[in-house]
Scaffold this motif. Sequence first.
Motif, PDB file in Angstrom:
ATOM      1  N   CYS A  27     -25.056  40.596  52.139  1.00  0.00           N
ATOM      2  CA  CYS A  27     -24.638  41.988  51.647  1.00  0.00           C
ATOM      3  C   CYS A  27     -26.004  42.771  50.891  1.00  0.00           C
ATOM      4  O   CYS A  27     -26.059  43.815  50.838  1.00  0.00           O
ATOM      5  N   GLY A  53     -25.837  45.248  48.275  1.00  0.00           N
ATOM      6  CA  GLY A  53     -24.468  45.648  48.165  1.00  0.00           C
ATOM      7  C   GLY A  53     -23.980  47.309  48.636  1.00  0.00           C
ATOM      8  O   GLY A  53     -22.785  47.378  48.548  1.00  0.00           O
ATOM      9  N   GLN A  58     -20.198  48.741  49.392  1.00  0.00           N
ATOM     10  CA  GLN A  58     -19.754  49.778  48.105  1.00  0.00           C
ATOM     11  C   GLN A  58     -19.605  51.077  48.696  1.00  0.00           C
ATOM     12  O   GLN A  58     -18.897  51.970  48.288  1.00  0.00           O
ATOM     13  N   GLY A  68     -18.768  39.897  48.687  1.00  0.00           N
ATOM     14  CA  GLY A  68     -20.074  39.979  49.459  1.00  0.00           C
ATOM     15  C   GLY A  68     -20.759  38.666  49.087  1.00  0.00           C
ATOM     16  O   GLY A  68     -20.819  38.117  48.025  1.00  0.00           O
ATOM     17  N   ILE A  98     -27.970  39.481  44.927  1.00  0.00           N
ATOM     18  CA  ILE A  98     -26.884  39.580  44.370  1.00  0.00           C
ATOM     19  C   ILE A  98     -26.485  40.262  42.950  1.00  0.00           C
ATOM     20  O   ILE A  98     -25.831  41.049  42.483  1.00  0.00           O
ATOM     21  N   ALA A 149     -26.401  43.886  43.567  1.00  0.00           N
ATOM     22  CA  ALA A 149     -25.143  44.211  43.898  1.00  0.00           C
ATOM     23  C   ALA A 149     -24.101  44.107  42.878  1.00  0.00           C
ATOM     24  O   ALA A 149     -23.245  45.282  42.615  1.00  0.00           O
ATOM     25  N   ARG A 150     -24.088  43.224  41.946  1.00  0.00           N
ATOM     26  CA  ARG A 150     -23.323  43.376  40.707  1.00  0.00           C
ATOM     27  C   ARG A 150     -23.566  44.651  39.842  1.00  0.00           C
ATOM     28  O   ARG A 150     -22.418  45.284  39.394  1.00  0.00           O
ATOM     29  N   ALA A 154     -22.225  47.884  41.747  1.00  0.00           N
ATOM     30  CA  ALA A 154     -20.957  47.943  41.523  1.00  0.00           C
ATOM     31  C   ALA A 154     -20.414  48.546  40.262  1.00  0.00           C
ATOM     32  O   ALA A 154     -19.459  49.388  39.963  1.00  0.00           O
ATOM     33  N   THR A 168     -14.887  44.643  44.025  1.00  0.00           N
ATOM     34  CA  THR A 168     -15.893  43.967  44.667  1.00  0.00           C
ATOM     35  C   THR A 168     -16.144  42.625  43.823  1.00  0.00           C
ATOM     36  O   THR A 168     -15.856  42.437  42.815  1.00  0.00           O
ATOM     37  N   TYR A 186     -19.170  39.184  44.389  1.00  0.00           N
ATOM     38  CA  TYR A 186     -20.437  38.772  44.816  1.00  0.00           C
ATOM     39  C   TYR A 186     -20.654  37.204  44.533  1.00  0.00           C
ATOM     40  O   TYR A 186     -20.345  36.860  43.391  1.00  0.00           O
TER      41      TYR A 186
END
Length: 318
Positions: free
Chosen positions: A70, A73, A77, A88, A96, A99-100, A103, A112, A114
């Motif tokens: 991912c 992300g 998203q 993800g 990661i 990504a967090r 989000a 979501t 991860y």
Amino acid sequence: MIEKIERLQSVDPLTNKLEHEWWERNAALVSRFWEMDTSISDVLRRRYLHAIKRFFLEGRSEVKVLELGCGSGWVGQSIAGGNVKIVGTDFSESQIEMARSRAVRQGIAHTTSYHVMSSGEWPAEAQECGAVLIHSFLHHLDWNEINKLLDELKMRVAPGTRIAFFEPAFYEASTKVSRSRVSESILRLAERMVSKVNSDMSAGAQLDFESRDRFLKLFEDAEANGWYLSPKEVPFGQEKFTAVLQERFDVVSSSWAIIFLIGWVFERNLLKNKPQREHWLWPWIVRLDAMMARDTAFLQSRLRKPAHAFHLWHCVKR
């Protein structure tokens, strides 16, 4: 040294280590360019991302999507929220974490989750997922890793699971094809529009020159090492990869998603002033790129390795 135009059956442990270190070091910089500002990305990528979302939701009220590789992300998203939830995974802790954080900023952290996982590792939530999203991930693997992942994916997901693959690809066929005069004319028109977009940047516009120079340095290093960009990545031969997918899944559709847009947006995306990144010509340029994406003869003349564009496969687990 990794051959720039050939995917190896298996790479050595040192190359795998180099790939991981490369992403830990450059994750934020690559995300700056690949993810792009939402004011641009939403326009350029809306067509194929909406197609993926429609494919996942067709005949369903909601779906949980497993997103493998991912990265930061942004892809999952882009379709997450409400009736679409994202699970993800990525091998890079830096990715990661981005990504967090992303989000949370987007207000969709509740839809979501991860996980830091290497290729071949699967989150417990995978069995709950009715769809799988693999966006520009597999071209970072060697053939042994790809075959193992696809075999495990086929084994782990339930019949009827929908899978979207989006990867850089080129045509391998050696037959000579004639160029399309119509698409060549469309390309010239689109390039003039891109030139207009860039020339419209005001004299006071501020570009992020530091990020530009750092990113160009990545390409210089890649060229010196015989890589595309990171140590392992190699685009796919479109015909060969389609056959690989057909061995395991029903390929219900296959189409070119983006041809030239990523390169065209490069300079505009570096503007520090967000309102200046937008331009009234972007939707028209996107339409022209979509027209060229449907011209097979034109693409067969253009997309010969190492030149590549982005292809989308919609598949279903038998």
